[in-house]
Design an enzyme around this catalytic site. Structure first.
Site, PDB file in Angstrom:
ATOM      1  N   CYS A  86      17.383 -32.416  22.890  1.00 48.76           N
ATOM      2  CA  CYS A  86      18.260 -31.421  23.512  1.00 48.76           C
ATOM      3  C   CYS A  86      17.437 -30.213  23.969  1.00 48.76           C
ATOM      4  O   CYS A  86      16.663 -30.327  24.902  1.00 48.76           O
ATOM      5  CB  CYS A  86      19.393 -31.038  22.555  1.00 48.76           C
ATOM      6  SG  CYS A  86      20.803 -30.248  23.380  1.00 48.76           S
ATOM      7  N   HIS A 206      21.801 -36.323  20.324  1.00 43.71           N
ATOM      8  CA  HIS A 206      21.301 -35.992  18.987  1.00 43.71           C
ATOM      9  C   HIS A 206      21.362 -37.171  18.009  1.00 43.71           C
ATOM     10  O   HIS A 206      22.302 -37.263  17.205  1.00 43.71           O
ATOM     11  CB  HIS A 206      22.114 -34.836  18.412  1.00 43.71           C
ATOM     12  CG  HIS A 206      21.915 -33.533  19.103  1.00 43.71           C
ATOM     13  ND1 HIS A 206      20.932 -32.641  18.740  1.00 43.71           N
ATOM     14  CD2 HIS A 206      22.577 -32.974  20.146  1.00 43.71           C
ATOM     15  CE1 HIS A 206      20.996 -31.575  19.525  1.00 43.71           C
ATOM     16  NE2 HIS A 206      21.980 -31.750  20.385  1.00 43.71           N
ATOM     17  N   GLU A 208      19.726 -37.478  15.360  1.00 41.48           N
ATOM     18  CA  GLU A 208      19.587 -36.963  13.994  1.00 41.48           C
ATOM     19  C   GLU A 208      20.935 -36.700  13.335  1.00 41.48           C
ATOM     20  O   GLU A 208      21.027 -36.606  12.106  1.00 41.48           O
ATOM     21  CB  GLU A 208      18.736 -35.683  13.981  1.00 41.48           C
ATOM     22  CG  GLU A 208      19.400 -34.424  14.493  1.00 41.48           C
ATOM     23  CD  GLU A 208      19.341 -34.263  16.002  1.00 41.48           C
ATOM     24  OE1 GLU A 208      19.634 -33.154  16.487  1.00 41.48           O
ATOM     25  OE2 GLU A 208      19.016 -35.242  16.706  1.00 41.48           O
TER      26      GLU A 208
END
Length: 233
Positions: A86, A206, A208
């Site tokens: 990002c 994302h 994660e």
């Protein structure tokens, strides 16, 4: 695997990255303040998401000139592994560690929702946890995620197998003109790319945030598993 996660003023996803790395590797990464001038001794440097310097000028433009970025650039030039997610992807393009730029989303609004990504290559440390053609879910949260590059750059990325991920629908269909799947309007539905040596990767969504079944799913685990397996050899 020794990992450092860079924190700029306005970064807000560093703890998510810590959790993902620690959960998959069993080792706690180091948080690196942006004024540090060394990343020595690390195997992987991560630039996480957020709004570095409040996204003044352009997203990632000011962070690209932080003191630590000189060390990150040298680290990459020596073959070190760098992941930017990002805002981290935006910083990598502003620092010229990856080609192209991230423009305002085609719909001119901030996107905060899940999307689907198609794996375009398994021949990198960042994608080897999947097979080419695999589809996975990932959250997106950005206002400037519309990837663009010159026709020559896009041709080179395609020809050299450096497109890592594309936006797609849940069945894996890639339709760049369809904003129902290519939500931010990125050129050729590109969601993530690789450097020429495939050791630097930037992507907008994302992964994660999907590494724990208790917090929504584990779709992002293969990215981190691939890194651990590659960098622990």
């Amino acid at each position: 695997m020794k990992t450092g996660i860079v924190v700029f003023p306005g970064t807000n996803r560093e703890r998510d990255m810590v959790h993902a790395i620690e959960r998959v590797s069993g080792r706690k990464p180091t948080l690196l303040w942006h004024q540090q001038e060394s990343v020595e001794g690390l195997d992987l440097v991560i630039l996480p998401g957020g709004f570095s310097y409040g996204d003044y000028l352009r997203s990632g433009a000011m962070a690209a000139h932080s003191p630590i970025m000189k060390a990150v650039r040298q680290f990459a030039e020596k073959g070190g592994y760098v992941l930017g997610v990002c805002n981290g992807f935006q910083i990598l393009t502003e620092a010229r560690l990856l080609p192209g730029a991230l423009l305002r989303n085609a719909g001119m609004r901030f996107l905060s929702q899940d999307c689907f990504l198609k794996v375009e290559t398994s021949e990198s440390a960042f994608t080897c946890g999947w097979h080419k053609g695999d589809v996975f879910r990932a959250p997106m949260a950005h206002g400037d995620g519309n990837y663009t590059a010159s026709p020559e750059t896009l041709k080179r990325l395609e020809g050299e197998g450096r497109v890592a991920f594309r936006y797609c629908d849940g069945e894996g269909r890639v339709e760049p003109a369809n904003m129902a799947s290519n939500l931010n309007g990125s050129a050729q539905a590109i969601a993530g790319i690789l450097s020429d040596n495939k050791r630097v990767c930037g992507l907008m969504p994302h992964p994660e945030n999907l590494t724990d079944a208790l917090t929504g799913g584990t779709d992002g685990v293969p990215l981190f598993k691939g890194l651990v397996e590659t960098l622990s050899r």
